[in-house]
Design a protein around this motif. Structure first.
Motif, mmCIF file in Angstrom:
data_model
loop_
_atom_site.group_PDB
_atom_site.id
_atom_site.type_symbol
_atom_site.label_atom_id
_atom_site.label_comp_id
_atom_site.label_asym_id
_atom_site.label_seq_id
_atom_site.Cartn_x
_atom_site.Cartn_y
_atom_site.Cartn_z
ATOM 1 N N ASP A 21 -38.251 39.436 53.554
ATOM 2 C CA ASP A 21 -39.123 39.698 52.405
ATOM 3 C C ASP A 21 -40.044 38.910 52.542
ATOM 4 N N ASP A 22 -40.308 37.892 53.531
ATOM 5 C CA ASP A 22 -41.636 37.279 53.916
ATOM 6 C C ASP A 22 -42.541 37.809 55.170
ATOM 7 N N ASN A 23 -43.500 37.171 55.606
ATOM 8 C CA ASN A 23 -44.271 37.971 56.607
ATOM 9 C C ASN A 23 -45.259 36.896 57.192
ATOM 10 N N LEU A 24 -45.145 36.663 58.373
ATOM 11 C CA LEU A 24 -46.156 35.883 59.040
ATOM 12 C C LEU A 24 -47.151 36.670 59.663
ATOM 13 N N TYR A 25 -48.265 36.987 59.225
ATOM 14 C CA TYR A 25 -49.353 37.960 59.976
ATOM 15 C C TYR A 25 -50.254 37.186 60.732
ATOM 16 N N VAL A 26 -50.512 37.681 62.011
ATOM 17 C CA VAL A 26 -51.398 36.956 63.148
ATOM 18 C C VAL A 26 -52.346 38.185 63.634
ATOM 19 N N ARG A 27 -53.527 38.170 63.323
ATOM 20 C CA ARG A 27 -54.506 39.315 64.267
ATOM 21 C C ARG A 27 -55.111 38.460 65.360
ATOM 22 N N LEU A 28 -55.002 39.164 66.691
ATOM 23 C CA LEU A 28 -55.786 38.893 67.802
ATOM 24 C C LEU A 28 -56.776 39.990 68.034
ATOM 25 N N VAL A 65 -42.184 35.006 45.148
ATOM 26 C CA VAL A 65 -42.026 34.003 44.442
ATOM 27 C C VAL A 65 -41.294 34.598 42.967
ATOM 28 N N GLY A 66 -40.007 34.857 43.062
ATOM 29 C CA GLY A 66 -39.394 35.656 41.875
ATOM 30 C C GLY A 66 -39.514 36.959 42.262
ATOM 31 N N GLU A 67 -39.488 38.020 41.375
ATOM 32 C CA GLU A 67 -39.460 39.386 41.639
ATOM 33 C C GLU A 67 -41.238 39.971 41.813
ATOM 34 N N ASN A 68 -42.242 39.409 41.012
ATOM 35 C CA ASN A 68 -43.129 39.956 40.597
ATOM 36 C C ASN A 68 -44.638 39.230 41.468
ATOM 37 N N ILE A 69 -44.125 38.077 41.888
ATOM 38 C CA ILE A 69 -45.262 37.216 42.573
ATOM 39 C C ILE A 69 -45.377 37.073 43.866
ATOM 40 N N THR A 70 -46.347 37.356 44.792
ATOM 41 C CA THR A 70 -46.500 37.185 46.093
ATOM 42 C C THR A 70 -47.610 36.151 46.511
ATOM 43 N N ALA A 71 -47.056 34.969 47.311
ATOM 44 C CA ALA A 71 -47.792 33.925 47.312
ATOM 45 C C ALA A 71 -48.514 34.062 48.891
ATOM 46 N N PHE A 72 -49.624 33.386 48.835
ATOM 47 C CA PHE A 72 -50.270 33.419 50.293
ATOM 48 C C PHE A 72 -50.828 32.018 50.598
ATOM 49 N N VAL A 73 -50.678 31.838 51.865
ATOM 50 C CA VAL A 73 -51.413 30.579 52.542
ATOM 51 C C VAL A 73 -51.341 30.803 53.909
ATOM 52 N N GLU A 118 -47.762 41.128 40.211
ATOM 53 C CA GLU A 118 -47.974 42.595 39.763
ATOM 54 C C GLU A 118 -46.555 42.991 38.826
ATOM 55 N N THR A 119 -47.028 43.637 37.843
ATOM 56 C CA THR A 119 -45.913 44.269 37.180
ATOM 57 C C THR A 119 -45.559 45.796 37.515
ATOM 58 N N ASP A 120 -44.401 46.019 37.096
ATOM 59 C CA ASP A 120 -44.148 47.505 37.336
ATOM 60 C C ASP A 120 -44.957 48.379 36.410
#
Length: 329
Positions: A21-28, A65-73, A118-120
């Motif tokens: 469900d998570d993702n580590l994104y790296v762009r070169l 974070v739960g069903e409707n929240i996406t966190a970024f750092v 984001e809600t449905d």
């Protein structure tokens, strides 16, 4: 002056998930594009000039974070990667056409964090911060550090409603000592700051798409921006605004092709604190292009673009043509 140049950009996108469900994104990225495409009044959307060095361009981590929240750092992120998408117009050549007019959003890559709810039903709220001083690199005592009194940071909060066919959003940008307005602003508007270094911006965005592609009815993306200096000095810029309209026709001659036409008035000063000490210009920029795919991994995109008074009175008119060829594997 007239010039003919070639250039290239190489991009590698790396995505790693640890839980599914998570993702580590790296762009070169690596690139060598010459001086023409790095000039802000005709900054190419795909330009990245690293003098052939292969470098980390973006890096951030997203997790639910739960069903409707996406966190970024992350240590290398820009505010707009944490938004709900505000525009469906894809620029053919100019970065100034990005995000429904790249005026108030003023991108800069650095340490950032945020969330998107984001809600449905289509309602969404996004709030995010990018702070160029978060790594402690301030040049004066007390300037380094996240959210410091003299830090260089931009805090954006967006409220949006999106359906399958249309979108409305409003974004508030609270900026402090932020000098990264480089792609769609006149010289005076780009330098606009309060005496305390603070500015406040509002970006309104909307788009609409027809039921079916391949008809004479285009997709429509529009944007309007207002920016103000919180405490302008006497004679300094106080208010500025910008607008954008982009039209896209998809699947007109073959599958996955598109015809695009965009116009924008770059952010320009409309009001000063008292009598303006400098004269503002009346800027205008446009582009038109056709993009098509000879195969699944290749896109060819010829485009023309032009403008008047795009930065100041010494840059009266620009006109150019470019063919961009992209390979994706």
């Amino acid at each position: 002056a007239e010039t003919l140049q070639t250039g290239y950009t190489y991009t590698m996108n790396l995505n790693t998930s640890f839980s599914g469900d998570d993702n580590l994104y790296v762009r070169l990225k690596a690139g060598e594009n010459g001086g023409t495409w790095g000039i802000k009044e005709h900054y190419h959307i795909d330009t990245k000039d690293t003098s052939d060095a292969f470098k980390v361009d973006k890096m951030w981590y997203t997790f639910p974070v739960g069903e409707n929240i996406t966190a970024f750092v992350g240590p290398r992120i820009e505010n707009y990667y944490m938004y709900v998408t505000p525009s469906i117009y894809q620029p053919g050549a100019l970065k100034s056409m990005k995000l429904g007019g790249n005026s108030n959003f003023g991108a800069s890559t650095d340490v950032g964090m945020g969330f998107k709810y984001e809600t449905d039903g289509g309602f969404a709220i996004a709030s995010n911060l990018v702070d160029k001083s978060a790594d402690g690199s301030g040049t004066l005592e007390g300037t380094g550090g996240l959210l410091g009194k003299y830090s260089t940071r931009k805090w954006d909060t967006q409220v949006a409603y999106t359906t399958d066919r249309w979108h409305l959003s409003a974004t508030l940008s609270d900026a402090q000592n932020w000098g990264s307005q480089s792609y769609n602003a006149t010289e005076l508007a780009a330098a606009m700051k309060g005496s305390d270094g603070d500015t406040t911006g509002y970006a309104l965005r909307a788009y609409w798409r027809p039921d079916d592609a391949g008809t004479a009815t285009p997709e429509i993306s529009v944007g309007y921006d207002i920016k103000s200096a919180d405490t302008p000095a006497q004679g300094a810029a106080k208010e500025a605004d910008s607008y954008f309209v982009g039209l896209t026709w998809r699947d007109m001659f073959q599958a996955d092709d598109r015809i695009g036409f965009g116009v924008t008035q770059p952010l320009k000063v409309t009001e000063c604190n008292g009598t303006c000490s400098s004269t503002e210009v009346d800027p205008f920029v446009w582009e038109a292009y056709y993009a098509f795919k000879p195969n699944d991994s290749m896109e060819i995109r010829p485009a023309i673009f032009g403008g008047t008074d795009v930065e100041d009175s010494s840059l009266d008119d620009i006109f150019g043509a470019v063919v961009t060829t992209s390979f994706k594997f």
